[in-house]
Design a protein around this motif. Structure first.
Motif, mmCIF file in Angstrom:
data_model
loop_
_atom_site.group_PDB
_atom_site.id
_atom_site.type_symbol
_atom_site.label_atom_id
_atom_site.label_comp_id
_atom_site.label_asym_id
_atom_site.label_seq_id
_atom_site.Cartn_x
_atom_site.Cartn_y
_atom_site.Cartn_z
ATOM 1 N N ALA A 142 0.831 -1.208 0.000
ATOM 2 C CA ALA A 142 0.000 0.000 0.000
ATOM 3 C C ALA A 142 0.866 1.260 0.000
ATOM 4 O O ALA A 142 0.559 2.238 -0.704
ATOM 5 N N ASP A 143 1.954 1.240 0.750
ATOM 6 C CA ASP A 143 2.831 2.404 0.845
ATOM 7 C C ASP A 143 3.491 2.710 -0.494
ATOM 8 O O ASP A 143 3.545 3.859 -0.939
ATOM 9 N N ILE A 144 3.977 1.667 -1.172
ATOM 10 C CA ILE A 144 4.647 1.863 -2.457
ATOM 11 C C ILE A 144 3.659 2.344 -3.519
ATOM 12 O O ILE A 144 3.946 3.264 -4.291
ATOM 13 N N VAL A 145 2.474 1.726 -3.553
ATOM 14 C CA VAL A 145 1.465 2.127 -4.531
ATOM 15 C C VAL A 145 0.995 3.557 -4.267
ATOM 16 O O VAL A 145 0.795 4.347 -5.196
ATOM 17 N N ALA A 146 0.832 3.923 -2.993
ATOM 18 C CA ALA A 146 0.402 5.280 -2.649
ATOM 19 C C ALA A 146 1.423 6.304 -3.121
ATOM 20 O O ALA A 146 1.064 7.363 -3.655
ATOM 21 N N TYR A 147 2.695 5.997 -2.949
ATOM 22 C CA TYR A 147 3.754 6.916 -3.379
ATOM 23 C C TYR A 147 3.726 7.094 -4.902
ATOM 24 O O TYR A 147 3.780 8.215 -5.418
ATOM 25 N N ALA A 148 3.635 5.969 -5.610
ATOM 26 C CA ALA A 148 3.665 6.024 -7.074
ATOM 27 C C ALA A 148 2.417 6.696 -7.633
ATOM 28 O O ALA A 148 2.499 7.550 -8.520
ATOM 29 N N ALA A 149 1.236 6.318 -7.116
ATOM 30 C CA ALA A 149 -0.017 6.869 -7.635
ATOM 31 C C ALA A 149 -0.158 8.348 -7.290
ATOM 32 O O ALA A 149 -0.638 9.146 -8.104
ATOM 33 N N GLY A 150 0.244 8.734 -6.083
ATOM 34 C CA GLY A 150 0.159 10.137 -5.703
ATOM 35 C C GLY A 150 1.028 11.019 -6.579
ATOM 36 O O GLY A 150 0.631 12.122 -6.972
ATOM 37 N N SER A 151 2.236 10.520 -6.899
ATOM 38 C CA SER A 151 3.127 11.279 -7.781
ATOM 39 C C SER A 151 2.580 11.353 -9.196
ATOM 40 O O SER A 151 2.762 12.344 -9.901
ATOM 41 N N ARG A 152 1.891 10.296 -9.607
ATOM 42 C CA ARG A 152 1.389 10.213 -10.978
ATOM 43 C C ARG A 152 0.123 11.039 -11.179
ATOM 44 O O ARG A 152 0.007 11.795 -12.143
ATOM 45 N N PHE A 153 -0.839 10.918 -10.256
ATOM 46 C CA PHE A 153 -2.152 11.535 -10.459
ATOM 47 C C PHE A 153 -2.327 12.877 -9.748
ATOM 48 O O PHE A 153 -3.191 13.667 -10.117
ATOM 49 N N GLY A 154 -1.537 13.126 -8.712
ATOM 50 C CA GLY A 154 -1.649 14.404 -8.008
ATOM 51 C C GLY A 154 -2.988 14.548 -7.313
ATOM 52 O O GLY A 154 -3.543 13.595 -6.792
ATOM 53 N N LEU A 161 0.766 17.923 7.189
ATOM 54 C CA LEU A 161 1.904 17.262 7.811
ATOM 55 C C LEU A 161 2.832 16.645 6.776
ATOM 56 O O LEU A 161 4.018 16.468 7.025
ATOM 57 N N SER A 162 2.277 16.309 5.620
ATOM 58 C CA SER A 162 3.072 15.676 4.569
ATOM 59 C C SER A 162 2.569 16.159 3.208
ATOM 60 O O SER A 162 1.745 15.501 2.565
ATOM 61 N N PRO A 163 3.039 17.313 2.757
ATOM 62 C CA PRO A 163 2.539 17.925 1.515
ATOM 63 C C PRO A 163 2.681 17.045 0.289
ATOM 64 O O PRO A 163 1.943 17.215 -0.680
ATOM 65 N N ALA A 164 3.624 16.116 0.278
ATOM 66 C CA ALA A 164 3.836 15.277 -0.903
ATOM 67 C C ALA A 164 2.766 14.193 -1.043
ATOM 68 O O ALA A 164 2.600 13.623 -2.122
ATOM 69 N N LYS A 165 2.055 13.898 0.029
ATOM 70 C CA LYS A 165 1.056 12.829 -0.020
ATOM 71 C C LYS A 165 -0.284 13.375 -0.509
ATOM 72 O O LYS A 165 -0.725 14.430 -0.075
ATOM 73 N N ARG A 166 -0.913 12.625 -1.407
ATOM 74 C CA ARG A 166 -2.168 13.027 -2.027
ATOM 75 C C ARG A 166 -3.262 12.022 -1.717
ATOM 76 O O ARG A 166 -2.996 10.838 -1.482
ATOM 77 N N TRP A 167 -4.499 12.514 -1.760
ATOM 78 C CA TRP A 167 -5.638 11.620 -1.545
ATOM 79 C C TRP A 167 -5.683 10.536 -2.616
ATOM 80 O O TRP A 167 -6.068 9.387 -2.349
ATOM 81 N N SER A 168 -5.295 10.885 -3.843
ATOM 82 C CA SER A 168 -5.303 9.897 -4.923
ATOM 83 C C SER A 168 -4.376 8.729 -4.593
ATOM 84 O O SER A 168 -4.721 7.555 -4.789
ATOM 85 N N GLY A 169 -3.191 9.046 -4.080
ATOM 86 C CA GLY A 169 -2.248 7.999 -3.707
ATOM 87 C C GLY A 169 -2.727 7.178 -2.533
ATOM 88 O O GLY A 169 -2.588 5.955 -2.508
ATOM 89 N N THR A 170 -3.314 7.859 -1.542
ATOM 90 C CA THR A 170 -3.804 7.153 -0.359
ATOM 91 C C THR A 170 -4.906 6.163 -0.715
ATOM 92 O O THR A 170 -4.912 5.016 -0.242
#
Length: 246
Positions: A142-154, A161-170
């Motif tokens: 889940a962590d790896i997919v969240a990182y990749a998807a959040g970067s991809r879809f924004g 607390l963590s600006p790089a993390k997106r709802w899409s990735g979560t």
């Protein structure tokens, strides 16, 4: 990961693949192997946590002893876990009290108790048995997919607390984690909540600690992940959630 072409993700995956056989071997040995693994991981995590919050050596030593004692008690005398946890909390509180630290005592006490509750969740691996290994795999995927998807879809940010993390990735990570649980025949509403809710909360908790400490990673020795605490932050809260719900 191949689709993202991100070197960081590939390095992280390689480290994860190398670590899985060691973790699996510990679980294969049963409660004794799990307890040893959790104790070692707990000691390393305490060292990184203490470094982040600049805790004195004595604070780190007492916290480390309390976390390891919790893990070993979960193995050798499970009925005494709460008692040992209470003794650990008193010992942590006693360090700044006996030192008469009026200036930093409250901060040391708060950091120590947070560390005991957060890192002490590793004791939950012992009674969880094979389910603990499944949970580790699910939150890692889940962590790896969240990182990749959040970067991809924004999209909208998950938390300040963590600006790089997106709802899409979560959401994508949660779906991948639930899919992993299903494939491993461990999908229940308790494990689903632990992975989909506990995992992201654990990530945010560590982000809060690191932001407060002005640090990017908990360590620098684990390629692709920074430190061990960066690798198990989601697992810790997921474990805690699973224990509460179970």
């Amino acid at each position: 990961m191949a689709a993202t072409r991100r070197r960081e993700l590939m390095v992280r995956w390689c480290v994860w693949v190398l670590g899985v056989p060691l973790v699996t071997a510990a679980f294969w040995l049963g409660p004794a192997g799990i307890a040893v693994l959790a104790a070692v991981v707990g000691a390393v995590a305490v060292a990184e946590y203490g470094g982040l919050l600049r805790l004195a050596p004595v604070d780190r030593a007492v916290l480390g002893a309390a976390v390891v004692a919790l893990v070993l008690t979960a193995w050798l005398a499970p009925s005494e876990v709460l008692r040992v946890g209470a003794v650990g909390a008193l010992a942590i509180a006693g360090v700044p009290l006996l030192a008469g630290d009026a200036e930093h005592g409250l901060r040391r006490l708060g950091a120590g108790l947070l560390g005991l509750v957060w890192l002490g969740a590793l004791a939950g691996l012992v009674p969880s048995g094979a389910l603990g290994l499944v949970l580790f795999v699910a939150v890692s995927v889940a962590d790896i997919v969240a990182y990749a998807a959040g970067s991809r879809f924004g999209g909208p940010r998950l938390s300040p607390l963590s600006p790089a993390k997106r709802w899409s990735g979560t959401l994508a990570g949660a779906a991948a984690g639930l899919g992993t649980l299903a494939v491993l025949s461990s999908l229940t509403w308790q494990t689903a909540v632990a992975v989909a809710v506990g995992g992201p909360l654990g990530d945010l908790l560590e982000s809060m600690v690191k932001r407060g400490a002005g640090a990017k990673d908990a360590g620098r020795w684990l390629a692709g992940s920074g430190g061990l605490l960066d690798r198990i932050d989601s697992l810790l809260v997921a474990l805690a959630v699973l224990l509460v719900l179970s």
